[in-house]
Design a protein around this motif. Structure first.
Motif, mmCIF file in Angstrom:
data_model
loop_
_atom_site.group_PDB
_atom_site.id
_atom_site.type_symbol
_atom_site.label_atom_id
_atom_site.label_comp_id
_atom_site.label_asym_id
_atom_site.label_seq_id
_atom_site.Cartn_x
_atom_site.Cartn_y
_atom_site.Cartn_z
ATOM 1 N N SER A 1 0.817 -1.211 0.000
ATOM 2 C CA SER A 1 0.000 0.000 0.000
ATOM 3 C C SER A 1 0.851 1.262 0.000
ATOM 4 O O SER A 1 2.047 1.233 0.302
ATOM 5 N N GLU B 1 1.949 7.140 4.284
ATOM 6 C CA GLU B 1 1.293 8.428 4.577
ATOM 7 C C GLU B 1 1.642 9.478 3.534
ATOM 8 O O GLU B 1 0.777 10.248 3.105
ATOM 9 N N ILE C 1 -0.308 8.890 0.380
ATOM 10 C CA ILE C 1 -1.699 9.330 0.528
ATOM 11 C C ILE C 1 -1.796 10.843 0.335
ATOM 12 O O ILE C 1 -2.682 11.341 -0.379
ATOM 13 N N GLN D 1 -3.922 12.912 -2.501
ATOM 14 C CA GLN D 1 -4.861 13.982 -2.173
ATOM 15 C C GLN D 1 -4.502 15.270 -2.907
ATOM 16 O O GLN D 1 -5.385 15.997 -3.382
ATOM 17 N N GLU E 1 -5.146 2.289 -4.917
ATOM 18 C CA GLU E 1 -5.321 3.289 -3.851
ATOM 19 C C GLU E 1 -5.101 4.700 -4.378
ATOM 20 O O GLU E 1 -5.844 5.626 -4.028
ATOM 21 N N LEU F 1 -7.860 7.805 -4.511
ATOM 22 C CA LEU F 1 -7.614 9.129 -3.932
ATOM 23 C C LEU F 1 -7.803 10.233 -4.969
ATOM 24 O O LEU F 1 -8.439 11.249 -4.706
#
Length: 189
Positions: free
Chosen positions: A25, A28, A31, A35, A59, A63
């Protein structure tokens, strides 16, 4: 237009390890990168969203698009090159464990294949074939936008196929960034 996105950072990226087919995955930072891209691309409507079959691209696509994986076309052919027994290892670990193979690969990375890995020729053939298929489907609807979320090796091969004068190692799409290709300017056979 064709939007190419490289997935965001993972822990193995941070540790500078080879991990082509390992299914991990985003971390942080990855991610946050997703975003950020969502904010940059949120006004664009994508008629099709392609990802590899690996979590990090799925993923990232979730996002960026704020859609679920059920809306994506997941394709193994868009997966990163497999590195066989080298996966999960750093360059130093590979050199210590496979010194002869490592030295040979550094000299000829497009012709030498790591133990139990996918050859570069096989990798290139599968990526070029899938991109040609995606491109053919886009030619029927040239005004649409599509998104491909994949891996650096895959995106380098796509860019090389489209922009023939580029060298593989010179193409850089940093993690969590994108590149746009005008599908009307592509000339593929």
């Amino acid at each position: 237009m064709i939007y190419l996105i490289r997935h965001g950072e993972t822990n193995l990226n941070r540790e500078r390890k080879f991990y082509g087919e390992l299914d991990i995955s985003l971390n942080e930072q990855g991610i946050v990168q997703g975003q950020s891209l969502q904010e940059q691309l949120n006004k664009i409507t994508f008629s099709k969203i392609y990802t590899s079959h690996l979590k990090r691209t799925i993923e990232m696509a979730e996002l960026v698009t704020q859609k679920s994986a059920t809306d994506f076309i997941m394709m193994r052919e868009l997966g990163e090159k497999g590195f066989g027994l080298w996966e999960g290892l750093s360059a130093d670990e590979i050199e210590a464990t496979f010194p002869k193979e490592w030295a040979a690969w550094l000299e000829q990375p497009f012709t030498i294949t790591p133990p139990q890995a996918e050859s570069f020729v096989q990798f290139k053939e599968r990526v070029e074939k899938v991109f040609r298929d995606i491109y053919r489907s886009l030619r029927e609807e040239p005004e649409t936008n599509i998104l491909i979320v994949s891996h650096l090796g895959v995106l380098r091969l796509i860019c090389q196929l489209v922009e023939k004068d580029q060298e593989f190692w010179d193409i850089d799409i940093p993690q969590g960034t994108y590149k746009v290709i005008d599908n009307k300017r592509i000339e593929l056979i």
